[in-house]
Design an enzyme around this catalytic site. Structure first.
Site, PDB file in Angstrom:
ATOM      1  N   SER A  89       0.800  -1.222   0.000  1.00 52.96           N
ATOM      2  CA  SER A  89       0.000   0.000   0.000  1.00 52.96           C
ATOM      3  C   SER A  89       0.833   1.273   0.000  1.00 52.96           C
ATOM      4  CB  SER A  89      -0.923   0.021   1.233  1.00 52.96           C
ATOM      5  OG  SER A  89      -0.171   0.230   2.419  1.00 52.96           O
ATOM      6  N   LYS A  90       2.142   1.149   0.140  1.00 53.76           N
ATOM      7  CA  LYS A  90       2.984   2.333   0.303  1.00 53.76           C
ATOM      8  C   LYS A  90       3.255   3.037  -1.025  1.00 53.76           C
ATOM      9  CE  LYS A  90       3.214   1.580   4.733  1.00 53.76           C
ATOM     10  NZ  LYS A  90       2.539   0.286   4.867  1.00 53.76           N
TER      11      LYS A  90
END
Length: 399
Positions: free
Chosen positions: A179-180
């Site tokens: 998700s980064k």
């Protein structure tokens, strides 16, 4: 939601290089070294070390600064469980400092109140892409001889008073989980300007091999030495926290495109912020003057009593939104802590310790239930527009 838009030919090219080279590990290949060098240059640090997660980076950082049995580590309770886990893994004592209710980041004044002779490290979190207030934290660290480890898992590209955050803290830790801002699937990378810390963290993450250096994770450079029966391989304690070469290949490609990823999230975040401007009950995370928020997510404090948090979220989803994410439960509210299960890590040290559910960090306790996080991890503005429109419809519905 599929994230296939995040990957292009460059990722495949570098992964093919790894496969064509014989698919070695980081102990013999060079892709981790290339990723580390590119990332360190990008964020403004001298040294970078890859890991298999943003949790193992924090674990290595605590060990590098000497955190051990009975030492105290000050951190914020509004964060992922990793920050607590690594403190317990070192048989250290977590000390929770409150947050600023507007930035959601750790309050340096409360950190100062929590420092004792046993404090060994301060581990703030740069939450949701916004740098923690580094100047007073670094001043506290220098005054008391305490290391500052900035957990910047969500803060790629963040600036503090115009400076890249990696230039400031003793150690800065990033996550490259899916998700980064940039991703290796799972993984992490830690940076520092201290050669000793870099060397220590590399050994800690790779079984303590003696041949490891601050800027080199390979151990099989000289087979005549490595294959000799008298060779002593390990001169330090360590875990096997290495990043696979194929993951590093993706990390290198993503680092080369980091500016693009950061720009997309910023522009989408601005769309949400503009729509929410007239809803005074959606109070955005405050970005102090001189700081640059890199918006891992768009976070608001929901200040409305007549419509519940859950009802607002349900209506947003009904209008086509991807959902509203809540903040994690505060660390000392997690069942691990409230049940006492955490004490099994080290009963002689922890048996007499408890953290009251109320009053430990009043600001965090008040803010955590109100936080709303909106997804900004889209491949372009067109993909994000229906989600932003869903928020506008929700605001109008409850006007």
């Amino acid at each position: 939601m599929k994230n296939t838009w995040r990957f292009g030919e460059r990722e495949f090219t570098y992964i093919r290089e790894v496969l064509d080279s014989g698919f070695g590990s980081s102990t013999s290949g060079n892709m981790n070294n290339r990723f580390e060098a590119a990332f360190a240059e990008k964020v403004g640090a001298q040294y970078a070390v890859t890991f298999n997660s943003g949790t193992s980076t924090l674990h290595a950082a605590l060990d590098a600064v000497g955190v051990g049995y009975g030492d105290e580590v000050i951190t914020a309770p509004l964060t992922v469980i990793s920050n607590l886990d690594v403190i317990l893994a070192q048989n250290a004592v977590p000390v929770f400092a409150d947050i600023d209710p507007d930035t959601f980041n750790i309050d340096p004044e409360d950190v100062a109140r929590k420092i004792t002779p046993k404090t060994k490290a301060i581990m703030p979190i740069s939450l949701y892409g916004l740098s923690c207030d580094l100047d007073p934290l670094m001043e506290l660290g220098r005054r008391h001889g305490i290391a500052v480890i900035n957990d910047a898992a969500e803060a790629f590209g963040a600036l503090y008073k115009g400076r890249p955050i990696a230039e400031i803290a003793d150690i800065t830790s990033y996550s490259t989980e899916n998700s980064k801002h940039i991703t290796t699937g799972d993984g992490g990378i830690v940076v520092t300007n201290d050669e000793g810390y870099a060397s220590w963290m590399r050994k800690f993450g790779s079984l303590g091999y003696a041949a490891l250096k601050a800027k080199d994770g390979r151990i099989r450079n000289n087979k005549d030495i490595f294959q000799d029966p008298t060779y002593k391989r390990h001169d330090a304690y360590g875990h096997n926290y290495r990043m696979p070469e194929v993951a590093a290949a993706m990390g290198l490609a993503q680092t080369e495109r980091m500016d693009w990823f950061l720009d997309i999230r910023r522009r989408i975040s601005e769309m949400y912020l503009e729509v929410a401007r007239d809803a005074d009950y959606l109070v955005p995370q405050r970005t102090p003057e001189g700081c640059h928020n890199s918006y891992w997510t768009v976070a608001f404090r929901y200040e409305r009593d007549d419509v519940s948090w859950q009802d607002f979220r349900h209506k947003y989803v009904e209008f086509g939104g991807d959902g509203v994410y809540a903040a994690w439960a505060l660390l000392y509210h997690e069942t691990l802590m409230s049940s006492g299960a955490w004490k099994k890590r080290c009963p002689p040290l922890y048996d007499g310790l408890d953290f009251p559910a109320e009053g430990t960090c009043p600001n965090a306790e008040a803010v955590q239930p109100k936080i709303m996080q909106f997804v900004n991890n889209y491949g372009g503005l067109e993909e994000a527009e229906p989600k932003v429109e869903a928020l506008l419809k929700t605001i109008r519905h409850f006007a």
